[in-house]
Design a protein around this motif. Structure first.
Motif, PDB file in Angstrom:
ATOM      1  N   UNK A   1     -15.953  14.081  -4.378  1.00 36.18           N
ATOM      2  CA  UNK A   1     -15.358  13.840  -3.046  1.00 36.18           C
ATOM      3  C   UNK A   1     -14.081  13.011  -3.160  1.00 36.18           C
ATOM      4  N   UNK A   2     -13.086  13.383  -2.406  1.00 34.75           N
ATOM      5  CA  UNK A   2     -11.873  12.568  -2.371  1.00 34.75           C
ATOM      6  C   UNK A   2     -12.222  11.197  -1.816  1.00 34.75           C
ATOM      7  N   UNK A   3     -11.622  10.190  -2.415  1.00 32.53           N
ATOM      8  CA  UNK A   3     -11.841   8.844  -1.926  1.00 32.53           C
ATOM      9  C   UNK A   3     -11.068   8.606  -0.631  1.00 32.53           C
ATOM     10  N   UNK A   4      -9.999   9.330  -0.457  1.00 29.30           N
ATOM     11  CA  UNK A   4      -9.202   9.111   0.748  1.00 29.30           C
ATOM     12  C   UNK A   4      -8.528  10.421   1.119  1.00 29.30           C
ATOM     13  N   UNK A   5      -8.288  10.605   2.388  1.00 26.47           N
ATOM     14  CA  UNK A   5      -7.620  11.775   2.939  1.00 26.47           C
ATOM     15  C   UNK A   5      -6.862  11.332   4.171  1.00 26.47           C
ATOM     16  N   UNK A   6      -5.872  12.104   4.523  1.00 24.19           N
ATOM     17  CA  UNK A   6      -5.232  11.893   5.816  1.00 24.19           C
ATOM     18  C   UNK A   6      -4.000  11.017   5.775  1.00 24.19           C
ATOM     19  N   UNK A   7      -3.764  10.331   6.874  1.00 21.61           N
ATOM     20  CA  UNK A   7      -2.559   9.515   7.037  1.00 21.61           C
ATOM     21  C   UNK A   7      -2.890   8.071   6.674  1.00 21.61           C
ATOM     22  N   UNK A   8      -2.206   7.600   5.661  1.00 24.52           N
ATOM     23  CA  UNK A   8      -2.446   6.244   5.162  1.00 24.52           C
ATOM     24  C   UNK A   8      -1.129   5.478   5.224  1.00 24.52           C
ATOM     25  N   UNK A   9      -0.829   4.853   6.353  1.00 23.22           N
ATOM     26  CA  UNK A   9       0.477   4.205   6.477  1.00 23.22           C
ATOM     27  C   UNK A   9       0.659   3.076   5.470  1.00 23.22           C
ATOM     28  N   UNK A  10       1.837   3.035   4.849  1.00 23.39           N
ATOM     29  CA  UNK A  10       2.187   1.893   4.000  1.00 23.39           C
ATOM     30  C   UNK A  10       2.688   0.802   4.936  1.00 23.39           C
ATOM     31  N   UNK A  11       1.842  -0.153   5.219  1.00 20.66           N
ATOM     32  CA  UNK A  11       2.150  -1.119   6.278  1.00 20.66           C
ATOM     33  C   UNK A  11       3.301  -2.045   5.904  1.00 20.66           C
ATOM     34  N   UNK A  12       4.218  -2.261   6.839  1.00 22.41           N
ATOM     35  CA  UNK A  12       5.230  -3.296   6.631  1.00 22.41           C
ATOM     36  C   UNK A  12       4.535  -4.647   6.690  1.00 22.41           C
ATOM     37  N   UNK A  13       5.163  -5.642   6.107  1.00 22.90           N
ATOM     38  CA  UNK A  13       4.595  -6.983   6.099  1.00 22.90           C
ATOM     39  C   UNK A  13       5.341  -7.838   7.128  1.00 22.90           C
ATOM     40  N   UNK A  14       4.715  -8.161   8.256  1.00 24.88           N
ATOM     41  CA  UNK A  14       5.408  -8.974   9.269  1.00 24.88           C
ATOM     42  C   UNK A  14       5.608 -10.405   8.762  1.00 24.88           C
ATOM     43  N   UNK A  15       6.828 -10.875   8.832  1.00 23.29           N
ATOM     44  CA  UNK A  15       7.177 -12.185   8.266  1.00 23.29           C
ATOM     45  C   UNK A  15       7.831 -13.078   9.319  1.00 23.29           C
ATOM     46  N   UNK A  16       7.490 -14.353   9.262  1.00 21.06           N
ATOM     47  CA  UNK A  16       8.236 -15.344  10.058  1.00 21.06           C
ATOM     48  C   UNK A  16       9.461 -15.800   9.275  1.00 21.06           C
ATOM     49  N   UNK A  17       9.223 -16.049   8.026  1.00 20.30           N
ATOM     50  CA  UNK A  17      10.320 -16.338   7.108  1.00 20.30           C
ATOM     51  C   UNK A  17       9.859 -15.905   5.732  1.00 20.30           C
TER      52      UNK A  17
END
Lengths: 300, 300, 300, 300
Positions: A1-17
Motif C-alpha cells: 500500500x502507498x504510504x501517501x497519496x493525493x495533495x500534500x502541500x509543502x507548507x510555508x513557515x509563518x515567521x515573525x522574524x
C-alpha cells in the motif's frame, strides 16, 4: 500500500522574524489548508525555507503543527541537511511528534556522486525511525538522483516514495515507469504546473506549493485526475496555471515563488509574509501587484 | 487554424558515409514512417543530426524526401544555423521542394540573450518564405527561449508554432497556457516520454524520435489522447516508455538516443546506422544488445 | 594595513567518527602545519568539511585549535551557513576563542541574486564582532559574488578581504585590479595551482589546501613570489603541481581532493582519514596508491 | 621547436554587412595589428565571429589576410565546425593561402564525451595538411577538453599546441605542467587578463583579443614576461586590466567583448563595427561611452 497519496502541500513557515514563528499565523494556516481537504502536509521543504531556519524553530514548527493537525492528515517532515547527525535529530523529533514520514533531498554543499547518494540514503533509511521519501531537487542541490539510483534505493524497505521537483518530465516518467508495479512506492509530482497530467497518467499525487493558498483547487484537480475526467482536469489545471502566472513570477531571483505565496497569504489574512534571512518580503509596489492579482483571481 | 497537428517524426538521416546519403535506406525509411499514419515529417532536426551534415547533403535530403513523400504529409525543414545566410538558403531550398514550414532553434555557438532572440527570430521570420516554428532546445544551444519571448514572438504573423525539447514541464505548460486561445499557433512536445499527457492536456502533437521506429504506436497514442481515452493513453505511453528504456539508453554520452534509433533501424532492415562524423555506430556488443531488445519488443 | 597575508592553510578537520574530533590528530596537525611557518590558519572551510560537521564539533574544533595555536598565528573561522543565526553563533564562538577574522561563502541552498548578496553580507558584517572575509565558491554555492558586488561590499568597514576559490583567473584578476589601491583589503587565491603567479602579480597570499601536507613548500613559494624570484617561483610551483597531480586526483567525484589530503595525512602519521558522513575514506587500493605516491614525493 | 610563440591576436572580422567583408577596414586592421610587432595572427576564432560567418566570406578573409600579411607573421586559421567536411575544406583553403597552422574547438552542437573528442581530434589531425592546435572553449561548446584528453592528443605528431580560453587557471596550469617537457607543444593563454602571469610562469604566449586594439601593449607585456621583469609585467598587465574594465563590459549578454572591440576599432578609424547577424553594433549611447573611455585611455 502507498504510504501517501493525493495533495500534500509543502507548507510555508509563518515567521515573525528570523528566529520566531508566527504562531497565530501558523494556526490559521493549518486550518486554511486542512479546510481544503488535502491528504497530507509536508513541513520543512524548500517552500518551507527549511535550510534557512534555525534548528530550534524547525523543531517548534514540527511540534506545534503536529498538535494543530492532531492526526487529521499524515505529516511528512523534511530532514534534508548537510550534517548527517542533524538529519537524525530532526527525524527523532518528527517521530516524537507523530509524523508519518520523512523527506530528504541530497546533501547540498558537496555535490554527491550517484554511488555516494546510494550510500547516503541507505545509511539514512537504516537509521531513521520513520519511512523515508527521496526528494529530487537538482536546482538547489546540484545533482539529480538518477533513475538507476532511484530504482536501487526503492528496494530498501524503509524508502517508500519519491518527490520529484526537477520539472524534468522525462525523468519523472522514467521513474514512474520503472516503478509502476510497486504498489508500496509513491511517486509525487513537485511542480504544480504538471500535477493534473501526472496524476492522470498514474502518479500518486502532488506536492503543490500553491495549495498553501488554494488547497481545495488542488484537491479538486487531484480528484478529477483520479476520476480520469480529462475535461475537468484541463479546466482546473488551467486555473492552477492562472495562479502560477499571476502570483509566482513577481519580483526577481529564484525566491519569487516563496515570496509570492507568503505575500498572498499575508494579504488573505492567513499569516505573516516575513521570510528567513537574508530574504526580504516584497516591497510595497510588488505587494500591491499581488493584491490586485488576488482580486483578479477572486481571492480577495 | 493550426498549421500542423499530430505526430511529426524528426526523421533520422540515413547515411552511407559522412558525405553521402543512404538513398535506398531513405526510401525505405520514408515508407516505413508514412505507413504508420503520421501527420507530418520533420527533416534536419537534432535527431536528423543536421548541424553535423554537409550542406549539399542537407539539400539533397530535402529534395529526395520531398519527392518520396510526394505531398502525402506536410514536411517541416530545420534551418537552425549559426550562419544567418545559410538559414535563408536552406529555407529557399525547402520552399522549392514544397515544404510546409521551417523549424529553427537559436544560433548555437554564441548564446543569445532574450532580446537578441526576439531580434533573431523576427529577422528570420521576416525573410523566410515559409511559416516558421520556434524550436526550444536548451541542452544543445545553451539558452531557453523564455516564456515571455515565446509570447512576444507568437505575435509575428509568420511564426506559427513551438517545438519544445527542453523536457521542462513547467515551461511547456506555461507556453501552452499563455497561448491557449491562439488557434493558429501549434505547440508540440519534443520528448516522446511525455507526448501522451501533453496531448491529453491540449497540446497539438509531438515530435517523437521513436516514431522513426514505431510510427503507428505514436499515432495510436496521439489518437487516444485526442479521444481523451485515459486508459488507452496510459497503456500506449507505457509501451513508449518501454521502448525508451530498452533502446535509448545503451552506450554513453549524449548521442545514445540517435545511435540507438539508427542501430535499431539498421537491424530492422530499414536503413544504415552510419552516423555523421565524429560519431561512430554502436560496436558489436552494443548492437547485439539492441538486437536482443528489439526481439524482446517483438520488433524483430 | 592588510589584516592577513601569506599562506593561510584551510585546515582539514581530523575526525574519529562523524561526531567526534580526533584530538591527538588535531594536536599533531596543528604543529605539523605551524612548523612550516604559515602565516595563519583557516578553520571550517570547504577543505575542513564544515557544512557536513555537527555544530558542537565545529565549536570544539575552534576552541581546541585556538588553544593549540595559542596566538602563534591568526586564525580565521568559517561561518558559512544557510541559517543566519547559526552564522552569528559561530562568529560569537570565534570571537570568544580569540580568532582574528571570519570567512563566509554565500548561503548555499537558495542561490542568491547579487542584490541579495549585498544585503546578506552587509547584514552579516554589521552584526559579527570580527572582520569578515568574502569567500567566492561558485562550484558549491551556485553563484559567483560578482566583481561589482565585491567592489560594493569592499566599502563596508568590516569587510576586509576576499578568498576566491572559483579558479576563474579573469574574475580573480578583475577583483585584484579593481581593489589595487585598497591597502586594507586582502585578496587571497584559493586554488594552490595558481598561488605562485597570483602572489607574483600582487595578490596577498593563498589559502592552499595542500599546505595541510607540505606547509613549508607553500611558505617557500610565497616568499619567492614576494621576492619576485621568478625562477624559484616556477620551480616551487612545479612541485605544487606535482603534488596536485599525484595526490588530488585519485578516486572519483568531487571529494577526491579532501580524501586525498586526509589519506596522505593519515599515511604520514598526522591524523585520521575519517571523513564526515556520507563520505568514506579511500579504500585499500586507493590508499595504497596514495602511499606509493607519497614515497615518490619523498614524503614517506 | 614550438611552432608558435608570443602574441597571436585573434583578429576580428571587419564586415560591411552580414555577407561582405569591409576590405579597406581589413587592410587597415592588418597593418594596425602588425605594426605592434605581434608574433602571429589567428583568423576565424571566437573573436572573429567565425561560426556566424558565411563560408565564402570566411575563405575570402583567409585569402585576403594572407595576401596582406605576405609572410610577415605566421597565420593560424580556425576550422572549428560542426560539419567535419567543412573543417577539411577550410583547412585546405588555409593551406592554399600559406597558413602556418589550424585551430579547432570541439564540435559545438552535440557535446562530445572525452573518448569522442580523442576520436574527433585524431581524425582531424590525420587528415588536415597543417599542424593543428586544440582550442579549449567550454563556454561556447559545452565541454572541456579534459587534461587527460589533452595529454593523449599531444602525442599525435600533427597536434602541436593548445589554446585555452576556459579562464580556468587550475586547468591551464595542469596542462602546462603535464606538458612541461614538450618543447614542441605550445600552450597559449586565451584571456588577456591572465597573459602576463601565464608567460611569466612558462606559457608560450597569449591569444589576446585586446591586441586588435593595442597590439604593442601586449607585445611589451609578453617581452617583459619573457624577461622575467615582474615589475614591468605588473604595470603592463594593469594597463591591460584597465582596457578590459573600460571597454569590454559595456552592454549586456555575452557579446559585449566583441562589440566593445569592434566599436573601439571603428572609433579609432580602423574598421567597421558591423557584427555578424543576429548581433547589432552598440547603440549611440553605448558607442559614446566607448568613445569617452578611449579618450580616457589616450587612444583617441
Amino acid at each position: 500500500m502507498k504510504r501517501i497519496r493525493g495533495v500534500v502541500p509543502p507548507m510555508v513557515t509563518p515567521l515573525l522574524d528570523n528566529d520566531h514563528l508566527d504562531v497565530p499565523g501558523l494556526e490559521r494556516l493549518v486550518e486554511h489548508i486542512l479546510a481544503g481537504g488535502v491528504h497530507g502536509l509536508f513541513l520543512l521543504g524548500t517552500t518551507g525555507e527549511a535550510p534557512d531556519l534555525p534548528y530550534e524553530l524547525r523543531r517548534e514548527l514540527v511540534r506545534r503543527t503536529s498538535q494543530l493537525v492532531a492526526g487529521r492528515v499524515p505529516i511528512l517532515v523534511g530532514v534534508t541537511d548537510t550534517v548527517f547527525t542533524e538529519s537524525l535529530k530532526m527525524a527523532a523529533c518528527a517521530q516524537e511528534c507523530g509524523a508519518a514520514g520523512l523527506v530528504a533531498a541530497p546533501p547540498y554543499y558537496f555535490a554527491a556522486g550517484q554511488p555516494e547518494l546510494i550510500d547516503y540514503y541507505t545509511r539514512l533509511a537504516d537509521r531513521v525511525p520513520l519511512p523515508l521519501y527521496l526528494y529530487n531537487m537538482p536546482s538547489q542541490v546540484k545533482v539529480m538522483i538518477s533513475v538507476p539510483t532511484v530504482i536501487e534505493l526503492a528496494k530498501h524497505p524503509n524508502i517508500v516514495g519519491l518527490k520529484d521537483s526537477s520539472g524534468n518530465i522525462g525523468y519523472f516518467n522514467a521513474c514512474r515507469y520503472q516503478l509502476r508495479n510497486r504498489d508500496d512506492f509513491a511517486i509525487l509530482m513537485g511542480p504544480e504546473e504538471a500535477m493534473g497530467e501526472a496524476v492522470l497518467m498514474g502518479a500518486d499525487g502532488g506536492v503543490a506549493g500553491g495549495a498553501n493558498l488554494f488547497p481545495k483547487m488542488f484537491v479538486d484537480l487531484y480528484d478529477a485526475a483520479v476520476a480520469k475526467d480529462v475535461d475537468r482536469v484541463r479546466a482546473l489545471q488551467e486555473r492552477v496555471m492562472r495562479v502560477s502566472s499571476l502570483i509566482y513570477g513577481i519580483g526577481h531571483h529564484n525566491s519569487s515563488f516563496v515570496k509570492g505565496v507568503k505575500c498572498a497569504l499575508s494579504l488573505m489574512g492567513v499569516c505573516s509574509d516575513v521570510l528567513a534571512a537574508p530574504r526580504e518580503p516584497f516591497n510595497a509596489a510588488d505587494r500591491e501587484l499581488v493584491r490586485s492579482r488576488l482580486v483578479e483571481l477572486g481571492a480577495l
